[in-house]
Design an enzyme around this catalytic site. Structure first.
Site, PDB file in Angstrom:
ATOM      1  N   HIS A 155      -9.868  -4.500  -0.883  1.00  0.00           N
ATOM      2  CA  HIS A 155      -9.974  -4.070   0.611  1.00  0.00           C
ATOM      3  C   HIS A 155     -11.993  -4.719   0.880  1.00  0.00           C
ATOM      4  CE1 HIS A 155      -7.060  -1.248   0.453  1.00  0.00           C
ATOM      5  NE2 HIS A 155      -6.362  -2.317   0.048  1.00  0.00           N
ATOM      6  N   HIS A 161       0.412  -1.095   0.032  1.00  0.00           N
ATOM      7  CA  HIS A 161       0.100  -0.262   0.005  1.00  0.00           C
ATOM      8  C   HIS A 161       0.936   1.584   0.069  1.00  0.00           C
ATOM      9  CE1 HIS A 161      -3.028   2.311   0.668  1.00  0.00           C
ATOM     10  NE2 HIS A 161      -4.313   1.833   0.824  1.00  0.00           N
ATOM     11  N   ASP A 216     -12.115  -1.346  -2.538  1.00  0.00           N
ATOM     12  CA  ASP A 216     -12.732  -0.390  -1.174  1.00  0.00           C
ATOM     13  C   ASP A 216     -13.968  -0.418  -0.654  1.00  0.00           C
ATOM     14  OD1 ASP A 216     -13.486  -0.206   2.002  1.00  0.00           O
ATOM     15  OD2 ASP A 216     -10.861   0.554   2.075  1.00  0.00           O
TER      16      ASP A 216
END
Length: 284
Positions: free
Chosen positions: A211, A66, A176
């Protein structure tokens, strides 16, 4: 699909691989350098040999980086953009050298200058990183929760960002689920969630990393606040239904949940794996 978690990189690659192995995950996400400083100091190499080999010995197949939250390629501040571009390229260079799976990036914020007006400068800033990426170590653009002047809050914005890249074949996306919900995508509505997954499939072909987070904030709040699976506004069933779609078939499902305050726990991993098994989805 592979079950994964974000883990601390304290102690270098040995430390993060040990943590991932203890959690029993097949994919680990981590920061390659401190996310709180511009000074780039990559992690210490594992004592047992190449990174990918050391990870596989603990059952970890994918290592996902990340990028630092300091990076903002969308700013109209030239000094900030230059620092951001240089740091991201350094992270990608190390990731390619170590044969890591991908680098996940928050596209940035245009700070009110305008999304369309910022695209060309964003393209120039991301170009050095794209030139270093490969089909085995991709750059993944993550959707945002929609707060402020963030870039990448919708499928349409992610598409425009990917299309601006000179080598789109080495650029993918990271989705996400909490950010989707905060940006106004109601994953609790099965028809709307299926429609979104179909749009992702038709636009990008596949999603490399998810995510997988519940939301501590309300639908459309634009607030980036994660919750443990089943303890937030989305709910476990809706999240599992969503990742059933074929666009996520080969994705790493990375937990970024708070756990008890220190991040994903073994029980969070077990909960996800059991939910996938009970739903008929395959999650190793």
């Amino acid at each position: 699909m592979r079950v994964g978690a974000h883990v601390s990189a304290a102690g270098g690659f040995d430390g993060l691989i040990d943590r991932a192995g203890a959690l029993g995950v097949q994919a680990a996400q981590f920061f390659l350098s401190s996310p709180r400083t511009w000074k780039y100091r990559p992690l210490a190499a594992p004592a047992s040999g190449p990174v990918s080999q050391a990870a596989r010995l603990r059952g970890v197949d994918d290592l996902v980086v990340h990028a630092s939250y300091l990076i903002n390629l969308g700013s109209n501040d030239p000094q900030l953009v230059t620092k951001s571009s240089e740091l991201l390229a350094a992270v990608m260079a190390t990731s390619v050298e170590k044969s890591l799976s991908a680098v996940v990036l928050h596209p940035g914020s245009h700070k009110g200058y305008g999304f369309l007006e910022s695209l060309e400068s964003w393209r120039r800033a991301v170009a050095p990183t794209v030139s270093l990426a490969s089909e085995t170590t991709q750059l993944l653009l993550e959707n945002t929760a929609g707060g402020g002047a963030s870039m990448g809050r919708s499928v349409a914005e992610l598409r425009q960002l990917v299309e601006r890249c000179e080598r789109p074949e080495v650029v993918g996306i990271c989705i996400d689920t909490q950010h989707l919900f905060a940006a106004g995508y109601d994953l609790r509505d099965r028809a709307l969630a299926d429609e979104l997954a179909d749009e992702l499939k038709s636009t990008f072909g596949k999603v490399a990393v998810v995510h997988l987070n519940d939301s501590a904030s309300e639908l459309g709040s634009a607030h980036d606040r994660h919750a443990n699976l089943g303890e937030g506004e989305i709910g476990l069933d809706a999240l599992i239904d969503f990742v059933h779609h074929e666009v996520f078939q080969s994705a790493d499902l990375i937990l970024e949940v708070p756990g008890s305050g220190d991040g994903p726990r073994i029980e969070d991993v077990v909960q996800l794996r059991d939910a996938l098994a009970n739903s008929g989805a395959s999650g190793s």
